[in-house]
Design a protein around this motif. Structure first.
Motif, PDB file in Angstrom:
ATOM      1  N   UNK A 270    -171.577 -53.026   8.151  1.00 40.02           N
ATOM      2  CA  UNK A 270    -171.956 -54.010   9.164  1.00 40.02           C
ATOM      3  C   UNK A 270    -170.713 -54.423   9.931  1.00 40.02           C
ATOM      4  N   UNK A 271    -170.749 -54.274  11.260  1.00 40.42           N
ATOM      5  CA  UNK A 271    -169.618 -54.697  12.087  1.00 40.42           C
ATOM      6  C   UNK A 271    -169.582 -56.217  12.155  1.00 40.42           C
ATOM      7  N   UNK A 272    -168.413 -56.810  11.836  1.00 39.32           N
ATOM      8  CA  UNK A 272    -168.249 -58.255  11.858  1.00 39.32           C
ATOM      9  C   UNK A 272    -167.601 -58.729  13.154  1.00 39.32           C
ATOM     10  N   UNK A 273    -166.622 -58.003  13.646  1.00 40.05           N
ATOM     11  CA  UNK A 273    -166.014 -58.263  14.951  1.00 40.05           C
ATOM     12  C   UNK A 273    -165.381 -56.962  15.427  1.00 40.05           C
ATOM     13  N   UNK A 274    -164.504 -57.039  16.422  1.00 36.07           N
ATOM     14  CA  UNK A 274    -163.953 -55.817  16.996  1.00 36.07           C
ATOM     15  C   UNK A 274    -163.020 -55.075  16.048  1.00 36.07           C
ATOM     16  N   UNK A 314    -176.973 -52.282  -6.381  1.00 33.57           N
ATOM     17  CA  UNK A 314    -176.873 -52.456  -4.934  1.00 33.57           C
ATOM     18  C   UNK A 314    -177.990 -51.650  -4.269  1.00 33.57           C
ATOM     19  N   UNK A 315    -178.683 -52.266  -3.323  1.00 32.24           N
ATOM     20  CA  UNK A 315    -179.830 -51.620  -2.686  1.00 32.24           C
ATOM     21  C   UNK A 315    -179.517 -51.078  -1.293  1.00 32.24           C
ATOM     22  N   UNK A 316    -178.261 -51.189  -0.864  1.00 33.48           N
ATOM     23  CA  UNK A 316    -177.906 -50.673   0.441  1.00 33.48           C
ATOM     24  C   UNK A 316    -178.385 -51.530   1.590  1.00 33.48           C
ATOM     25  N   UNK A 317    -178.570 -52.837   1.355  1.00 37.66           N
ATOM     26  CA  UNK A 317    -179.014 -53.760   2.393  1.00 37.66           C
ATOM     27  C   UNK A 317    -177.934 -54.818   2.623  1.00 37.66           C
ATOM     28  N   UNK A 318    -177.694 -55.148   3.877  1.00 41.22           N
ATOM     29  CA  UNK A 318    -176.669 -56.122   4.227  1.00 41.22           C
ATOM     30  C   UNK A 318    -176.998 -56.711   5.592  1.00 41.22           C
ATOM     31  N   UNK A 319    -176.994 -58.058   5.669  1.00 43.51           N
ATOM     32  CA  UNK A 319    -177.220 -58.764   6.928  1.00 43.51           C
ATOM     33  C   UNK A 319    -176.076 -59.745   7.145  1.00 43.51           C
ATOM     34  N   UNK A 327    -176.862 -60.515   0.990  1.00 43.47           N
ATOM     35  CA  UNK A 327    -176.894 -59.245   0.262  1.00 43.47           C
ATOM     36  C   UNK A 327    -177.749 -59.369  -0.997  1.00 43.47           C
ATOM     37  N   UNK A 328    -178.758 -58.515  -1.178  1.00 44.05           N
ATOM     38  CA  UNK A 328    -179.496 -58.462  -2.447  1.00 44.05           C
ATOM     39  C   UNK A 328    -178.783 -57.530  -3.424  1.00 44.05           C
ATOM     40  N   UNK A 329    -178.695 -57.967  -4.675  1.00 46.58           N
ATOM     41  CA  UNK A 329    -178.067 -57.140  -5.712  1.00 46.58           C
ATOM     42  C   UNK A 329    -178.634 -57.561  -7.057  1.00 46.58           C
ATOM     43  N   UNK A 330    -178.992 -56.568  -7.862  1.00 47.54           N
ATOM     44  CA  UNK A 330    -179.583 -56.865  -9.160  1.00 47.54           C
ATOM     45  C   UNK A 330    -180.862 -57.666  -8.999  1.00 47.54           C
ATOM     46  N   UNK A 331    -180.900 -58.847  -9.590  1.00 43.74           N
ATOM     47  CA  UNK A 331    -182.049 -59.739  -9.480  1.00 43.74           C
ATOM     48  C   UNK A 331    -181.733 -60.972  -8.643  1.00 43.74           C
ATOM     49  N   UNK A 332    -180.720 -60.850  -7.780  1.00 43.07           N
ATOM     50  CA  UNK A 332    -180.233 -62.003  -7.030  1.00 43.07           C
ATOM     51  C   UNK A 332    -180.102 -61.658  -5.553  1.00 43.07           C
ATOM     52  N   UNK A 333    -180.428 -62.621  -4.697  1.00 47.72           N
ATOM     53  CA  UNK A 333    -180.191 -62.510  -3.264  1.00 47.72           C
ATOM     54  C   UNK A 333    -179.114 -63.534  -2.925  1.00 47.72           C
ATOM     55  N   UNK A 334    -177.905 -63.051  -2.631  1.00 48.42           N
ATOM     56  CA  UNK A 334    -176.733 -63.914  -2.513  1.00 48.42           C
ATOM     57  C   UNK A 334    -176.321 -64.105  -1.054  1.00 48.42           C
ATOM     58  N   UNK A 335    -175.655 -65.247  -0.833  1.00 50.72           N
ATOM     59  CA  UNK A 335    -175.036 -65.553   0.453  1.00 50.72           C
ATOM     60  C   UNK A 335    -173.531 -65.639   0.220  1.00 50.72           C
ATOM     61  N   UNK A 336    -172.751 -64.827   0.940  1.00 50.40           N
ATOM     62  CA  UNK A 336    -171.305 -64.764   0.759  1.00 50.40           C
ATOM     63  C   UNK A 336    -170.637 -65.193   2.073  1.00 50.40           C
TER      64      UNK A 336
END
Length: 722
Positions: A270-274, A314-319, A327-336
């Motif tokens: 996922x691109x965060x900035x330039x 890791x499910x290969x999903x990232x927003x 990011x979802x991972x294992x049994x958790x949906x985390x905010x970083x």
């Protein structure tokens, strides 16, 4: 350098039969930086307030229907839009409770996705590549939809891009190993088709992301061999149509990530900035295989800026929204949360702020406005020491341990030494540094306590909780450790200060509190204010019968009892003498009050409440009955500053317990009189709220009345309140 901060759990992930699927279909931005809309892969759409880590609203389609696209939020109309069963477009507002009663329209062709970003209109992308504005589509839902793609071509990814003057839909397709990029302009309505250069034979991109910068759309895509490529698409008006031939789309290699042996299976970039890219599912260069990491790379200098190991699959999903990674991972949906400062060679090498040894040992300085606003450097000789700092420095050893040294000390030192060093570290650490160090200290203490039964530091853990920089997501094993060690004071502190305690942990605390012996509860030292409240409540003398916030004992002789059998009436009379007595001890009541005041979501709490035994449920309901009677008395002491549950919380828990155990309670003989009493409570509350509603209506009518007319020196007005 870029940094990844301590994350927290937004929600748990429901277990699925296919563990390659996280169960989350999409995450979309909502009204501001603190709200997101999460769509499950089946039937549910949930609105979350990110900072509170709790759902605000939840909408579900009926059994037999399935959401086939993530829900989006239209900021212009404050409405949500989703697609179910491929052809049904649903639109609703936040106040709508039942999704099936909201607006829905069936279109003539299968929908791939609905897109909507801030500043743009909702657009609908169909499976065969056609694009429509949502408003124009709803004006004639059954309008014919053209086929843009060839028969063997299928969409793999899409997004919506809004520039200063135009709106675009960008999507990629795959056909027999070839990948194409389509750029659909909405004004004017033109379509451009590009052909992506092939990577290695048989390799298809794992993820795509797009960003708009300098009048160009930059497409970022990750291949299984670890190559992160970028292609640039101009947003200028296209030249006249030169045929159906796809234009070649050049690419440039931004990163060649280390993948170890084999190829990546579930990864995303996922691109965060330039200059910065977030990557998940790619091995850390310095970590062994089998560990999944979230990393931030600098594409200008090819350097790894930050890394964080993610527990579970890791499910290969990232927003990414508003400097937060979802990011979802294992049994958790985390905010970083993350931070990406402006890219420079100094920051890439980690030498943007190189602190000298003398400066690192200097005492804490008192910041000035110039320091905060203009980042003015403070010379060590001009550092100002507070009185407390000087006293602490003189009384303690000259060589104070740093945070990293204390973390290493916790792993091997005895309990007394660990507690002393943690206390010293907390007393001299700046407030800004506490936020990062508290979580590390708590996790290290809990980890050793779980592995070493002889090691436990209750005072240090309580100090860390009291800083208010700790939450359940940062140290998820803390509450369960406190329950295991029967440290109920620490449990009480966690229930008070943690805003994100999951419902399963709340029920675990309730089960332990309600089943513990009165002898064990009496020996627990608890927070004074909560104890003072219960002491005043239990010591309160019986009040004479009368109206008590909508409930009157005289109502017991009305039709409610007449409807019951004679035996039920006799049981009720026997129980009436014990209604004003607290069924549990003082300290157990204090702990139960903490559970009543913990935040929860009904749908997540009910399944765990069913694990309580019938005896525990009856005892808890009796305690709730005691609280209701005390709270309903006119002479109830409304003491300010004391921590206590509210009447609304008491009634909500009564409803939850009855919903979870109604069948069991009906079959339990000793619960018969209790159920009749609770039934009267509910009826009295309904009657009380109804009367309040009438008063509210009357007051509104009075407020609408015109000002009094001048009728002379004397007049009489009669106002009837119905």
């Amino acid at each position: 350098m870029a940094a990844l901060y301590a994350g927290y759990t937004l929600r748990g992930l429901a277990p699925t039969q296919n563990r390659s699927n996280s169960g989350i279909q999409g995450v979309e931005a909502e009204r501001d930086s603190d709200h997101v809309v999460v769509t499950d892969s089946t039937r549910c759409v949930t609105l979350y307030k990110v900072s509170d880590q709790k759902p605000l609203s939840c909408w579900t389609v009926k059994q037999g229907h399935t959401l086939t696209g993530p829900a989006v939020y239209n900021s212009r109309t404050q409405e949500y839009v989703a697609v179910s069963d491929r052809k049904v477009i649903r639109i609703w507002k936040e106040e709508d409770i039942v999704l099936d009663k909201a607006f829905k329209a069936t279109v003539s062709s299968d929908v791939w996705r609905v897109h909507c970003v801030a500043g743009g209109d909702p657009v609908v992308l169909f499976h065969r590549g056609a694009v429509r504005l949502l408003d124009s589509l709803l004006s004639a839902p059954q309008q014919p939809i053209e086929e843009v793609l060839s028969q063997e071509e299928a969409i793999s990814w899409s997004t919506n891009v809004v520039t200063e003057s135009q709106q675009f839909v960008l999507f990629t397709t795959e056909q027999k190993g070839d990948h194409f990029v389509y750029l659909q302009r909405l004004s004017p309505n033109t379509l451009q088709r590009y052909h992506l250069e092939r990577e290695e034979p048989g390799l298809s991109p794992l993820s795509f992301s797009a960003s708009y910068r300098d009048a160009h759309i930059r497409l970022l895509y990750l291949y299984p061999n670890g190559h992160v490529n970028e292609s640039v698409v101009s947003v200028r008006a296209p030249v006249p149509d030169e045929g159906a031939q796809a234009l070649p789309l050049p690419r440039s290699l931004l990163l060649a990530l280390p993948v170890g042996e084999g190829l990546l299976e579930a990864a995303s970039a996922q691109a965060l900035d330039e200059a910065h890219v977030a990557v998940v599912g790619v091995p850390h260069p310095s970590a062994g295989s089998g560990k999944d990491f979230l990393c931030i790379w600098n594409t200008n200098f090819q350097t790894l800026q930050a890394g964080k190991e993610m527990a579970g699959k890791i499910y290969g999903q990232l927003w990414s929204f508003w400097n937060k990674l979802f990011i979802p991972h294992g049994k958790t949906f985390s905010v970083i949360p993350y931070d990406c400062p402006k890219s420079s060679l100094a920051s890439a090498l980690g030498k943007l702020r190189q602190v000298k040894t003398e400066e690192s040992k200097a005492p804490t300085s008192v910041p000035s406005w110039n320091t905060l606003l203009h980042e003015e450097k403070v010379h060590p000789s001009r550092t100002v020491e507070t009185r407390k700092t000087r006293t602490t420095r003189k009384s303690h050893s000259a060589q104070s341990l740093t945070n990293d040294q204390v973390l290493e000390l916790i792993k091997t030192a005895p309990v007394e030494e660990v507690q002393r060093e943690v206390q010293l570290l907390l007393s001299r650490t700046d407030t800004q540094d506490l936020q990062t160090s508290v979580g590390q200290l708590a996790c290290t203490l809990v980890s050793r306590s779980l592995n070493d039964p002889a090691f436990y530091t209750p005072s240090s853990l309580a100090q860390l909780v009291h800083t208010r920089y700790l939450c359940h997501s940062v140290c998820p094993d803390l509450v369960l450790l406190a329950l295991e060690r029967k440290d109920y004071f620490l449990c009480q502190l966690c229930l008070q200060f943690f805003p994100d305690i999951p419902e399963v942990v709340t029920c675990a605390c309730l089960k332990v509190f309600i089943s513990m012996s009165e002898v064990d509860a009496a020996n627990v030292n608890l927070e004074p204010d909560s104890v003072f409240f219960m002491e005043a409540l239990i010591a309160q003398e019986h009040e004479p019968s009368g109206l008590r916030n909508g409930f009157s004992p005289a109502d017991e002789g009305r039709s409610d009892l007449a409807e019951g059998a004679t035996t039920a009436k006799q049981d009720n009379e026997k129980a009436s003498t014990a209604e004003h007595m607290c069924p549990v001890g003082l300290h157990k009541a204090v702990l139960l009050n903490e559970v009543l005041q913990t935040a929860y979501f009904d749908s997540f709490l009910l399944p765990h409440l069913k694990d309580l035994s019938s005896q525990d449920v009856v005892l808890f309901l009796q305690y709730l009955q005691f609280l209701y009677l005390k709270f309903s008395q006119d002479a109830f002491p409304q003491t300010q500053g004391l921590r206590s549950p509210s009447l609304t919380q008491v009634m909500d828990w009564v409803s939850l317990l009855l919903d979870a155990h109604f069948t069991v309670l009906v079959m339990t003989p000793e619960a018969k009189a209790l159920l009749l009493t609770l039934h009267r409570f509910v009826k009295s509350q309904v009657r009380f709220v109804s009367e309040l509603g009438k008063i509210e209506g009357s007051l509104k009518e009075l407020d609408k009345m015109a000002s009094k007319r001048d009728v002379g020196q004397y007049s009489i007005e009669i106002i009837e309140l119905f």
